[in-house]
Every structure is written in C-alpha cells, then in structure tokens.
Design a protein around this motif. Structure first.
Motif, PDB file in Angstrom:
ATOM      1  N   VAL A  57       0.825  -1.200   0.000  1.00 54.37           N
ATOM      2  CA  VAL A  57       0.000   0.000   0.000  1.00 54.37           C
ATOM      3  C   VAL A  57       0.869   1.263   0.000  1.00 54.37           C
ATOM      4  O   VAL A  57       0.539   2.262  -0.645  1.00 54.37           O
ATOM      5  N   VAL A  58       1.995   1.209   0.702  1.00 56.08           N
ATOM      6  CA  VAL A  58       2.881   2.375   0.803  1.00 56.08           C
ATOM      7  C   VAL A  58       3.356   2.806  -0.584  1.00 56.08           C
ATOM      8  O   VAL A  58       3.476   4.002  -0.857  1.00 56.08           O
ATOM      9  N   LYS A  59       3.596   1.847  -1.453  1.00 51.48           N
ATOM     10  CA  LYS A  59       4.031   2.153  -2.818  1.00 51.48           C
ATOM     11  C   LYS A  59       2.959   2.958  -3.554  1.00 51.48           C
ATOM     12  O   LYS A  59       3.260   3.942  -4.233  1.00 51.48           O
ATOM     13  N   TYR A  60       1.703   2.559  -3.397  1.00 57.21           N
ATOM     14  CA  TYR A  60       0.604   3.279  -4.048  1.00 57.21           C
ATOM     15  C   TYR A  60       0.416   4.669  -3.448  1.00 57.21           C
ATOM     16  O   TYR A  60       0.134   5.621  -4.165  1.00 57.21           O
ATOM     17  N   VAL A  61       0.594   4.782  -2.143  1.00 63.60           N
ATOM     18  CA  VAL A  61       0.522   6.093  -1.474  1.00 63.60           C
ATOM     19  C   VAL A  61       1.622   6.995  -2.011  1.00 63.60           C
ATOM     20  O   VAL A  61       1.384   8.155  -2.360  1.00 63.60           O
ATOM     21  N   TYR A  62       2.845   6.450  -2.103  1.00 61.06           N
ATOM     22  CA  TYR A  62       3.975   7.215  -2.627  1.00 61.06           C
ATOM     23  C   TYR A  62       3.688   7.725  -4.043  1.00 61.06           C
ATOM     24  O   TYR A  62       3.852   8.914  -4.320  1.00 61.06           O
TER      25      TYR A  62
END
Length: 175
Positions: A108-113
């Motif tokens: 999820v962090v990748k998509y947030v980034y």
C-alpha cells in the motif's frame, strides 16, 4: 518602474507557465556527467529543506496578511517565489547529473507514494500560472482580484511544498 497594466504581464505569465515545465521535461533527458562524481546526492535534502521552508513561509505569509502586515506579507511572498526558483534550479541540476532513484517500497505504501508523487508533479506544473497571476495582481495593485486568486493559489502551492518534502522523505532510503 512597475506598470499598473496587468495585461502586459499576461504574455510573460503564459510563456513562463509553458516554458518552465517544458524545459524541465527536456532537461530531464539531458545527462551531464561530472568526472569523479557519481551523483550530486547532497542536493535532494537541500531542496527538500527549501520546500519545507517555503511551506512554513506560506503559512506565515497568510498569518501576516490576516494581521494586516502587508509589508511583511509581501516580503515573505517574494522570499517564497525566490525559494521556489532556487528549488527549481537545484532540482534540474540534480536530475541533469544523476539518474532517477526508483522507489523501493512495497504494498500500500508504494501506491501512497506514487499518488503523492503524481499529484505533486501535476500540481507543481498547475501552480506556476496561479503564482504568477497572483503575484502580478498584487504588483499591479489589484488587491481584490489578488485576494480572490490567492485563495486558490495558496492551498495548491502549500500542497506542492509539503508533498515535495513527503516525497523526499519516502524515497530517501533508496538513494
């Protein structure tokens, strides 16, 4: 001497609003090797700090104008414009001399980034004419029109400054 005719500035506003993003895009494809230097890795924390200072100053500028301190507001806003120009120069120099750093986060962090990065990039292009128009309206004494567009410009510019810091913090482990 500053002209009170805002129309004379319109051509420059549109030229800069198109030329700046276009030049940045073109310069991204140019790589200038510096003998003995792999990359200018000291620049990203500097321009992230410039973004942070700009964000703080934008908020201080709003506080100053709400208090009726027009001179302080004007000085702070000119400083923000200067810092943004300095940021742009450093950002282009870094990307002309260094390859882009891929983001290494997962899940999820990748998509947030990527959401923050993409909105940051799009809004950093979008904010250019807003900042210039807002500045010209103040410069030409059109304070009611200045105030009206500043209400749109401020949150966009603040988002760009803050999201620039967030993007740096998120990608910094991968430099």
């Amino acid at each position: 001497m500053v002209s009170n005719n805002p129309k004379k500035y319109n051509v420059w506003i549109w030229i800069l609003s198109v030329a700046i993003p276009l030049m940045v895009a073109i310069l991204f494809s140019v790589k200038i090797p510096i003998p003995g230097v792999e990359r200018l890795g000291f620049l990203p924390p500097i321009y992230a700090t410039i973004n942070a200072i700009t964000a703080i100053l934008l908020v201080l500028a709003v506080i100053q104008i709400k208090k009726g301190n027009k001179k302080n507001h004007e000085l702070i806003m000119k400083t923000c414009i200067g810092l943004s120009a300095l940021f742009l120069v450093m950002y282009v120099i870094y990307h002309m001399t260094s390859h882009s750093t891929p983001y290494g986060g997962e899940g999820v962090v990748k998509y947030v980034y990527f959401f923050i990065l993409i909105t940051h990039i799009v809004l950093s292009i979008t904010v250019i004419p807003f900042v210039l128009i807002t500045f010209v309206r103040a410069l030409t004494g059109q304070f009611e029109k200045h105030k009206k567009i500043a209400r749109i410009t401020f949150p966009i510019w603040l988002y760009v400054a803050v999201s620039g810091v967030v993007v740096y913090v998120m990608i910094s482990p991968y430099y």
